[in-house]
Design a protein around this motif. Structure first.
Motif, PDB file in Angstrom:
ATOM      1  N   SER A 133      14.427   5.562 -10.971  1.00  0.00           N
ATOM      2  CA  SER A 133      15.545   6.716 -11.207  1.00  0.00           C
ATOM      3  C   SER A 133      16.188   7.251 -10.049  1.00  0.00           C
ATOM      4  CB  SER A 133      14.628   7.884 -11.784  1.00  0.00           C
ATOM      5  OG  SER A 133      13.830   7.475 -13.027  1.00  0.00           O
ATOM      6  N   GLY A 134      16.622   6.400  -9.206  1.00  0.00           N
ATOM      7  CA  GLY A 134      17.647   6.737  -8.160  1.00  0.00           C
ATOM      8  C   GLY A 134      16.734   7.155  -7.018  1.00  0.00           C
ATOM      9  N   ALA A 135      15.278   7.070  -6.900  1.00  0.00           N
ATOM     10  CA  ALA A 135      14.808   7.393  -5.479  1.00  0.00           C
ATOM     11  C   ALA A 135      13.881   6.385  -5.523  1.00  0.00           C
ATOM     12  CB  ALA A 135      14.171   8.710  -5.717  1.00  0.00           C
ATOM     13  N   TRP A 136      13.652   6.445  -3.920  1.00  0.00           N
ATOM     14  CA  TRP A 136      12.543   5.182  -3.565  1.00  0.00           C
ATOM     15  C   TRP A 136      11.148   6.078  -3.689  1.00  0.00           C
ATOM     16  CZ3 TRP A 136      13.600   0.410  -2.733  1.00  0.00           C
ATOM     17  CH2 TRP A 136      14.791   0.155  -2.401  1.00  0.00           C
ATOM     18  N   GLY A 137      10.130   5.146  -4.259  1.00  0.00           N
ATOM     19  CA  GLY A 137       8.860   5.372  -4.465  1.00  0.00           C
ATOM     20  C   GLY A 137       7.864   4.293  -4.032  1.00  0.00           C
ATOM     21  N   PRO A 138       6.723   4.476  -3.948  1.00  0.00           N
ATOM     22  CA  PRO A 138       5.499   3.390  -3.616  1.00  0.00           C
ATOM     23  C   PRO A 138       5.680   2.420  -4.732  1.00  0.00           C
ATOM     24  CG  PRO A 138       4.323   5.604  -3.848  1.00  0.00           C
ATOM     25  CD  PRO A 138       5.984   5.851  -3.826  1.00  0.00           C
ATOM     26  N   VAL A 139       5.408   1.249  -4.493  1.00  0.00           N
ATOM     27  CA  VAL A 139       5.003   0.247  -5.584  1.00  0.00           C
ATOM     28  C   VAL A 139       3.327   0.450  -5.907  1.00  0.00           C
ATOM     29  CG1 VAL A 139       5.175  -2.148  -5.804  1.00  0.00           C
ATOM     30  CG2 VAL A 139       6.806  -1.185  -4.604  1.00  0.00           C
ATOM     31  N   THR A 140       3.042   0.381  -7.145  1.00  0.00           N
ATOM     32  CA  THR A 140       1.807   0.407  -7.474  1.00  0.00           C
ATOM     33  C   THR A 140       1.330  -0.994  -7.738  1.00  0.00           C
ATOM     34  OG1 THR A 140       2.550   0.462  -9.902  1.00  0.00           O
ATOM     35  CG2 THR A 140       2.417   2.695  -8.767  1.00  0.00           C
ATOM     36  N   GLY A 141       0.160  -1.007  -7.554  1.00  0.00           N
ATOM     37  CA  GLY A 141      -0.727  -1.974  -7.605  1.00  0.00           C
ATOM     38  C   GLY A 141      -1.455  -2.399  -6.337  1.00  0.00           C
ATOM     39  N   ARG A 142      -2.743  -3.088  -6.556  1.00  0.00           N
ATOM     40  CA  ARG A 142      -3.380  -3.142  -5.316  1.00  0.00           C
ATOM     41  C   ARG A 142      -2.815  -4.273  -4.356  1.00  0.00           C
ATOM     42  NH1 ARG A 142      -8.688  -6.626  -6.364  1.00  0.00           N
ATOM     43  NH2 ARG A 142      -8.292  -7.773  -4.387  1.00  0.00           N
ATOM     44  N   GLY A 143      -2.043  -5.238  -4.768  1.00  0.00           N
ATOM     45  CA  GLY A 143      -1.443  -6.219  -3.640  1.00  0.00           C
ATOM     46  C   GLY A 143      -0.359  -5.552  -2.908  1.00  0.00           C
ATOM     47  N   PHE A 144      -0.135  -4.401  -3.272  1.00  0.00           N
ATOM     48  CA  PHE A 144       0.997  -3.591  -2.673  1.00  0.00           C
ATOM     49  C   PHE A 144       0.742  -2.416  -1.888  1.00  0.00           C
ATOM     50  CE2 PHE A 144       3.054  -5.760  -6.321  1.00  0.00           C
ATOM     51  CZ  PHE A 144       3.767  -6.917  -5.643  1.00  0.00           C
ATOM     52  N   ALA A 145      -0.627  -2.173  -1.801  1.00  0.00           N
ATOM     53  CA  ALA A 145      -1.079  -1.094  -1.127  1.00  0.00           C
ATOM     54  C   ALA A 145      -0.660  -0.990   0.450  1.00  0.00           C
ATOM     55  CB  ALA A 145      -2.630  -1.017  -1.121  1.00  0.00           C
ATOM     56  N   ASP A 146      -0.305  -0.105   1.298  1.00  0.00           N
ATOM     57  CA  ASP A 146      -0.084  -0.023   2.538  1.00  0.00           C
ATOM     58  C   ASP A 146      -1.208  -0.617   3.249  1.00  0.00           C
ATOM     59  OD1 ASP A 146       2.179   1.505   1.925  1.00  0.00           O
ATOM     60  OD2 ASP A 146       1.215   3.546   2.545  1.00  0.00           O
ATOM     61  N   HIS A 147      -0.907  -1.364   4.271  1.00  0.00           N
ATOM     62  CA  HIS A 147      -1.634  -2.307   5.214  1.00  0.00           C
ATOM     63  C   HIS A 147      -1.377  -1.945   6.556  1.00  0.00           C
ATOM     64  CE1 HIS A 147      -3.954  -5.836   5.833  1.00  0.00           C
ATOM     65  NE2 HIS A 147      -3.100  -6.284   6.702  1.00  0.00           N
ATOM     66  N   ALA A 148      -2.462  -1.695   7.409  1.00  0.00           N
ATOM     67  CA  ALA A 148      -2.215  -1.712   8.758  1.00  0.00           C
ATOM     68  C   ALA A 148      -2.486  -2.921   9.378  1.00  0.00           C
ATOM     69  CB  ALA A 148      -3.288  -0.538   9.216  1.00  0.00           C
ATOM     70  N   TRP A 149      -1.656  -3.146  10.616  1.00  0.00           N
ATOM     71  CA  TRP A 149      -2.109  -4.327  11.274  1.00  0.00           C
ATOM     72  C   TRP A 149      -3.504  -4.260  11.894  1.00  0.00           C
ATOM     73  CZ3 TRP A 149       1.746  -7.045  10.025  1.00  0.00           C
ATOM     74  CH2 TRP A 149       3.232  -6.587   9.916  1.00  0.00           C
ATOM     75  N   PRO A 150      -4.035  -5.676  11.979  1.00  0.00           N
ATOM     76  CA  PRO A 150      -5.238  -5.643  12.616  1.00  0.00           C
ATOM     77  C   PRO A 150      -5.266  -5.423  14.128  1.00  0.00           C
ATOM     78  CG  PRO A 150      -5.099  -7.505  11.413  1.00  0.00           C
ATOM     79  CD  PRO A 150      -3.672  -6.911  11.301  1.00  0.00           C
ATOM     80  N   SER A 151      -6.345  -5.185  14.622  1.00  0.00           N
ATOM     81  CA  SER A 151      -6.470  -4.699  15.919  1.00  0.00           C
ATOM     82  C   SER A 151      -6.131  -6.169  16.749  1.00  0.00           C
ATOM     83  CB  SER A 151      -7.810  -4.173  16.535  1.00  0.00           C
ATOM     84  OG  SER A 151      -8.619  -5.148  16.262  1.00  0.00           O
ATOM     85  N   GLY A 152      -5.396  -6.198  17.916  1.00  0.00           N
ATOM     86  CA  GLY A 152      -5.021  -7.316  18.572  1.00  0.00           C
ATOM     87  C   GLY A 152      -3.907  -7.941  18.225  1.00  0.00           C
ATOM     88  N   VAL A 153      -3.062  -7.440  17.056  1.00  0.00           N
ATOM     89  CA  VAL A 153      -2.196  -8.181  16.538  1.00  0.00           C
ATOM     90  C   VAL A 153      -0.782  -7.085  16.838  1.00  0.00           C
ATOM     91  CG1 VAL A 153      -0.685  -8.940  14.385  1.00  0.00           C
ATOM     92  CG2 VAL A 153      -3.209  -9.293  14.737  1.00  0.00           C
ATOM     93  N   THR A 154       0.275  -7.604  17.527  1.00  0.00           N
ATOM     94  CA  THR A 154       1.435  -6.875  17.780  1.00  0.00           C
ATOM     95  C   THR A 154       2.472  -7.381  16.889  1.00  0.00           C
ATOM     96  OG1 THR A 154       2.083  -8.201  19.765  1.00  0.00           O
ATOM     97  CG2 THR A 154       0.600  -6.148  19.817  1.00  0.00           C
ATOM     98  N   VAL A 155       3.503  -6.567  16.637  1.00  0.00           N
ATOM     99  CA  VAL A 155       4.578  -6.941  15.789  1.00  0.00           C
ATOM    100  C   VAL A 155       6.083  -6.737  16.571  1.00  0.00           C
ATOM    101  CG1 VAL A 155       4.618  -4.824  14.584  1.00  0.00           C
ATOM    102  CG2 VAL A 155       5.671  -6.923  13.507  1.00  0.00           C
ATOM    103  N   GLU A 156       6.730  -7.589  16.495  1.00  0.00           N
ATOM    104  CA  GLU A 156       8.254  -7.493  16.870  1.00  0.00           C
ATOM    105  C   GLU A 156       9.201  -7.588  15.981  1.00  0.00           C
ATOM    106  OE1 GLU A 156       8.741 -10.332  20.052  1.00  0.00           O
ATOM    107  OE2 GLU A 156       7.226  -9.741  21.190  1.00  0.00           O
ATOM    108  N   ILE A 157      10.053  -6.516  15.514  1.00  0.00           N
ATOM    109  CA  ILE A 157      10.891  -6.610  14.480  1.00  0.00           C
ATOM    110  C   ILE A 157      12.413  -7.063  14.761  1.00  0.00           C
ATOM    111  CG2 ILE A 157      11.698  -5.429  12.296  1.00  0.00           C
ATOM    112  CD1 ILE A 157       9.003  -3.902  12.291  1.00  0.00           C
ATOM    113  N   GLY A 158      13.038  -7.948  14.217  1.00  0.00           N
ATOM    114  CA  GLY A 158      14.430  -8.068  14.503  1.00  0.00           C
ATOM    115  C   GLY A 158      14.588  -8.115  16.141  1.00  0.00           C
TER     116      GLY A 158
END
Length: 146
Positions: free
Chosen positions: A83-108
């Motif tokens: 409906s024209g707005a962003w909202g969270p995707v429902t479903g277990r596979g799409f839950a927010d996920h934290a990076w595990p300890s020891g893993v760093t991320v570089e984006i773009g």
């Protein structure tokens, strides 16, 4: 009645010792084979992220609406345009996920956060390159426009 053992009955035979050493060798090999390889945590996390990105892209096509993956230094999550707005995707596979300890991320190009959009056709107007590092291993995930 003090009976002494015969000469051939004292101790273990060479065959018995060889069998015990072979069993110990097999047990040690089994333990080594069950240990995770170096960098398995980073590879597993990269595989998990790539699979979830593909799933959210497929969701955009199936439902005919835009979806997005929001990646940051702490973890990632998924959003859907409703409906024209962003909202969270429902479903277990799409839950927010934290990076595990020891893993760093570089984006773009070194950005702290990224938003990877997927249109209802499954294309991405915001291609990105995500690199996960840890345990001396680097895994790269590339999301192209197509």
């Amino acid at each position: 009645m003090d009976k002494r053992p015969a000469l051939g009955e004292a101790g273990f035979t060479l065959t018995e010792l060889m069998v015990v050493l072979a069993i110990m060798g097999l047990a040690a090999a089994a333990v080594l084979l069950t240990l995770p390889p170096r960098g398995a945590g980073v590879r597993g996390e990269a595989d998990r992220l790539a699979a979830r990105l593909a799933a959210v892209r497929d969701l955009a096509v199936v439902e005919g609406r835009g979806t997005a993956a929001v990646l940051g230094g702490a973890g990632y999550g998924f959003e859907q345009r409703v409906s024209g707005a962003w909202g969270p995707v429902t479903g277990r596979g799409f839950a927010d996920h934290a990076w595990p300890s020891g893993v760093t991320v570089e984006i773009g190009g070194g950005d702290a956060e990224a938003r990877i959009l997927f249109s209802r056709l499954g294309t991405s107007p915001t291609p990105q390159r995500v690199t996960l590092r840890g345990e001396g291993v680097a895994e790269r995930i590339t999301v192209t426009a197509s």
